[in-house]
Scaffold this active site. Structure first.
Site, PDB file in Angstrom:
ATOM      1  N   ASP A  80       0.722  -1.138  -0.052  1.00  0.00           N
ATOM      2  CA  ASP A  80      -0.124   0.000   0.233  1.00  0.00           C
ATOM      3  C   ASP A  80       0.940   1.361  -0.072  1.00  0.00           C
ATOM      4  O   ASP A  80       1.986   1.228   0.551  1.00  0.00           O
ATOM      5  CB  ASP A  80      -0.955   0.007   1.146  1.00  0.00           C
ATOM      6  CG  ASP A  80      -2.005   0.847   1.201  1.00  0.00           C
ATOM      7  OD1 ASP A  80      -2.232   1.468  -0.059  1.00  0.00           O
ATOM      8  OD2 ASP A  80      -2.862   1.190   2.137  1.00  0.00           O
ATOM      9  N   GLY A 123      -0.012   5.510  -4.223  1.00  0.00           N
ATOM     10  CA  GLY A 123      -0.743   6.700  -4.890  1.00  0.00           C
ATOM     11  C   GLY A 123      -0.193   7.706  -3.934  1.00  0.00           C
ATOM     12  O   GLY A 123       0.245   8.943  -4.652  1.00  0.00           O
ATOM     13  N   ARG A 124       0.108   7.754  -2.678  1.00  0.00           N
ATOM     14  CA  ARG A 124       0.465   8.797  -1.746  1.00  0.00           C
ATOM     15  C   ARG A 124       2.027   9.116  -2.331  1.00  0.00           C
ATOM     16  O   ARG A 124       2.409  10.212  -2.400  1.00  0.00           O
ATOM     17  CB  ARG A 124       0.396   8.412  -0.240  1.00  0.00           C
ATOM     18  CG  ARG A 124      -0.941   8.811   0.296  1.00  0.00           C
ATOM     19  CD  ARG A 124      -1.232   8.417   1.576  1.00  0.00           C
ATOM     20  NE  ARG A 124      -1.479   6.635   1.508  1.00  0.00           N
ATOM     21  CZ  ARG A 124      -1.714   5.762   2.318  1.00  0.00           C
ATOM     22  NH1 ARG A 124      -1.071   6.301   3.559  1.00  0.00           N
ATOM     23  NH2 ARG A 124      -2.059   4.484   2.287  1.00  0.00           N
ATOM     24  N   ARG A 133      -1.056   9.009  -9.897  1.00  0.00           N
ATOM     25  CA  ARG A 133      -1.041   7.798  -9.091  1.00  0.00           C
ATOM     26  C   ARG A 133      -0.521   6.453  -9.793  1.00  0.00           C
ATOM     27  O   ARG A 133       0.427   5.924  -9.122  1.00  0.00           O
ATOM     28  CB  ARG A 133      -2.534   7.351  -8.723  1.00  0.00           C
ATOM     29  CG  ARG A 133      -3.077   8.283  -7.926  1.00  0.00           C
ATOM     30  CD  ARG A 133      -4.554   8.153  -7.764  1.00  0.00           C
ATOM     31  NE  ARG A 133      -4.498   6.737  -6.930  1.00  0.00           N
ATOM     32  CZ  ARG A 133      -4.643   6.584  -5.759  1.00  0.00           C
ATOM     33  NH1 ARG A 133      -4.213   7.292  -4.789  1.00  0.00           N
ATOM     34  NH2 ARG A 133      -4.661   5.099  -5.515  1.00  0.00           N
ATOM     35  N   SER A 186      -7.483  -5.720  -5.698  1.00  0.00           N
ATOM     36  CA  SER A 186      -8.751  -6.400  -4.790  1.00  0.00           C
ATOM     37  C   SER A 186      -9.809  -6.404  -5.595  1.00  0.00           C
ATOM     38  O   SER A 186      -9.886  -5.557  -6.691  1.00  0.00           O
ATOM     39  CB  SER A 186      -8.629  -5.653  -3.508  1.00  0.00           C
ATOM     40  OG  SER A 186      -9.308  -4.454  -3.672  1.00  0.00           O
ATOM     41  N   GLU A 192     -12.368  -4.836  -4.717  1.00  0.00           N
ATOM     42  CA  GLU A 192     -12.775  -3.588  -4.396  1.00  0.00           C
ATOM     43  C   GLU A 192     -12.056  -2.387  -5.318  1.00  0.00           C
ATOM     44  O   GLU A 192     -12.550  -1.504  -5.360  1.00  0.00           O
ATOM     45  CB  GLU A 192     -12.700  -3.144  -3.182  1.00  0.00           C
ATOM     46  CG  GLU A 192     -13.557  -4.003  -1.870  1.00  0.00           C
ATOM     47  CD  GLU A 192     -13.059  -5.240  -1.656  1.00  0.00           C
ATOM     48  OE1 GLU A 192     -11.851  -5.767  -1.696  1.00  0.00           O
ATOM     49  OE2 GLU A 192     -14.015  -6.374  -1.577  1.00  0.00           O
ATOM     50  N   ASN A 193     -11.014  -2.844  -5.922  1.00  0.00           N
ATOM     51  CA  ASN A 193     -10.138  -1.920  -6.474  1.00  0.00           C
ATOM     52  C   ASN A 193     -10.744  -1.414  -7.998  1.00  0.00           C
ATOM     53  O   ASN A 193     -10.484  -0.479  -8.444  1.00  0.00           O
ATOM     54  CB  ASN A 193      -8.691  -2.377  -6.804  1.00  0.00           C
ATOM     55  CG  ASN A 193      -7.583  -2.511  -5.562  1.00  0.00           C
ATOM     56  OD1 ASN A 193      -6.798  -3.129  -5.638  1.00  0.00           O
ATOM     57  ND2 ASN A 193      -8.013  -1.295  -4.762  1.00  0.00           N
ATOM     58  N   ARG A 231     -11.902   2.194  -8.340  1.00  0.00           N
ATOM     59  CA  ARG A 231     -11.154   3.289  -8.719  1.00  0.00           C
ATOM     60  C   ARG A 231     -11.524   3.876  -9.932  1.00  0.00           C
ATOM     61  O   ARG A 231     -12.319   3.329 -10.990  1.00  0.00           O
ATOM     62  CB  ARG A 231      -9.735   2.968  -8.643  1.00  0.00           C
ATOM     63  CG  ARG A 231      -9.103   2.596  -7.173  1.00  0.00           C
ATOM     64  CD  ARG A 231      -7.722   2.264  -7.047  1.00  0.00           C
ATOM     65  NE  ARG A 231      -7.602   1.824  -5.660  1.00  0.00           N
ATOM     66  CZ  ARG A 231      -6.328   1.963  -5.049  1.00  0.00           C
ATOM     67  NH1 ARG A 231      -5.409   2.475  -5.815  1.00  0.00           N
ATOM     68  NH2 ARG A 231      -6.246   1.681  -3.741  1.00  0.00           N
TER      69      ARG A 231
HETATM   70  C1  FPP Z   1      -2.146   0.373  -3.271  1.00  0.00           C
HETATM   71  O1  FPP Z   1      -1.854   1.310  -2.967  1.00  0.00           O
HETATM   72  C2  FPP Z   1      -1.640  -0.463  -4.197  1.00  0.00           C
HETATM   73  C3  FPP Z   1      -2.371  -1.035  -5.262  1.00  0.00           C
HETATM   74  C4  FPP Z   1      -3.990  -0.918  -5.458  1.00  0.00           C
HETATM   75  C5  FPP Z   1      -1.702  -1.795  -6.444  1.00  0.00           C
HETATM   76  C6  FPP Z   1      -0.611  -2.358  -6.078  1.00  0.00           C
HETATM   77  C7  FPP Z   1       0.108  -2.860  -7.391  1.00  0.00           C
HETATM   78  C8  FPP Z   1       1.512  -2.706  -7.221  1.00  0.00           C
HETATM   79  C9  FPP Z   1       2.388  -2.531  -6.133  1.00  0.00           C
HETATM   80  C10 FPP Z   1       2.294  -2.520  -8.507  1.00  0.00           C
HETATM   81  C11 FPP Z   1       1.860  -3.933  -9.440  1.00  0.00           C
HETATM   82  C12 FPP Z   1       2.275  -5.040  -8.765  1.00  0.00           C
HETATM   83  C13 FPP Z   1       2.801  -6.227  -9.789  1.00  0.00           C
HETATM   84  C14 FPP Z   1       2.833  -7.572  -8.939  1.00  0.00           C
HETATM   85  C15 FPP Z   1       3.046  -5.853 -10.837  1.00  0.00           C
HETATM   86  P1  FPP Z   1      -2.794   2.794  -3.231  1.00  0.00           P
HETATM   87  O2  FPP Z   1      -2.889   3.038  -4.541  1.00  0.00           O
HETATM   88  O3  FPP Z   1      -3.856   2.378  -2.585  1.00  0.00           O
HETATM   89  O4  FPP Z   1      -1.897   3.956  -2.713  1.00  0.00           O
HETATM   90  P2  FPP Z   1      -2.695   4.960  -1.664  1.00  0.00           P
HETATM   91  O5  FPP Z   1      -3.223   4.245  -0.492  1.00  0.00           O
HETATM   92  O6  FPP Z   1      -1.399   5.836  -1.290  1.00  0.00           O
HETATM   93  O7  FPP Z   1      -3.406   5.512  -2.561  1.00  0.00           O
END
Ligand code: FPP
Length: 265
Positions: free
Chosen positions: A43, A46-47, A56, A88, A90-91, A94
């Site tokens: 996680d 984005g931040r 992002r 996820s 839930e994603n 977005r």
């Molecule tokens: C959460 O950060 C991250 C995700 C929903 C995507 C995770 C994907 C990766 C790390 C890259 C790809 C991975 C592979 C295996 C190719 P967020 O976007 O929720 O961050 P935030 O909470 O700061 O907004």
């Protein structure tokens, strides 16, 4: 007390003491061991991007680059199974731009990283529901699973369109179908049977679950499997997560005592 009885009592005491000592040695050994299976909620992408005034998706790309370093450090810290939460159920909520960007990133990641992962001896598996994924991505996932099926250095599982509740619901549906078809009796449905229908049926339960970025939630990740996992919620944003920090977390896990609901002896 006769000498014989004294001897017998002493023997029993010795055995009891030896048993206790043995238990302590076993417990100590268990505590010294690092986690065999680590699961990570990656996680903070984005931040991380926002802090740099970038979109992002820039953060997701940076996040994808961190994966290789962590995978390759697993053998050094004794981790045999690494499961990472990439997308996820839930994603999908977005923005369309972010979802499409992530899907394209997954396709590019698999295409670009396949050879390196295979060369490193990683056996790659995907968990999650594939129904909403596009055919091209599914083909890449299938091919990577097939290509790496013989590998043994590390088991990398990528959770893609994965949700713990969704997984348990899908497993329950399949169980119900088995019962309805008369292949399984309701009495046989228990804690041993249900996990065989989960996406993770070939994996051991995670010992340690790490979530980066300071959020202390498990967000529907490996709900059934993590019942007795240890958790680490750390402040580092995923693109800044290093193999050194990973090694520290694995080492600190070795100092924890897991009792699985039993009483401390
Ligand atoms: C959460 O950060 C991250 C995700 C929903 C995507 C995770 C994907 C990766 C790390 C890259 C790809 C991975 C592979 C295996 C190719 P967020 O976007 O929720 O961050 P935030 O909470 O700061 O907004």
């Amino acid at each position: 007390m006769t000498p014989d009885l004294v001897k017998h009592t002493q023997n029993n005491e010795d055995i009891a003491i030896a048993d206790r000592a043995e238990q302590t040695v076993e417990q100590a050994a268990a505590q010294d061991h690092g986690p065999r299976h680590v699961a990570i909620i990656m996680d903070g992408n984005g931040r991380w991007a926002t802090q740099r005034g970038r979109p992002r998706l820039f953060g997701h790309h940076a996040g994808a680059k961190r994966v290789r370093e962590i995978v390759e450090s697993c053998p050094d810290v004794g981790v045999k199974y690494l499961t990472i939460f990439a997308f996820s159920t839930e994603n999908w909520k977005r923005t369309q731009v972010e979802v499409a960007g992530l899907m394209s990133l997954f396709r590019r990641y698999i295409t670009k990283e396949a050879r390196a992962l295979d060369g490193f001896g990683a056996r790659v598996r995907f968990i999650g529901d594939r129904v909403r994924l596009d055919a091209k991505l599914i083909k890449l996932m299938d091919d990577l699973e097939d290509m790496t099926a013989h590998n043994t250095s590390i088991n990398l599982t990528i959770a893609l369109n994965y949700g713990g509740r969704d997984e348990v619901a899908r497993a329950t549906k399949r169980l119900a179908e088995e019962v309805a078809a008369g292949r399984l009796s309701p009495e046989d449905v228990d804690e041993e049977t249900l996990p065989k229908y989960l996406d993770t049926y070939v994996l051991p339960d995670p010992d340690l679950v790490i979530r980066t970025s300071g959020e202390a939630r498990i967000s529907n990740f490996l709900l059934w499997q993590s019942a007795y996992a240890e958790y680490e919620f750390i402040e580092t944003l995923w693109p800044d997560f290093s193999k050194e920090e990973f090694a520290k977390l694995c080492a600190s896990y070795g100092g924890r005592e897991r009792r699985f609901g039993a009483v401390k002896t």
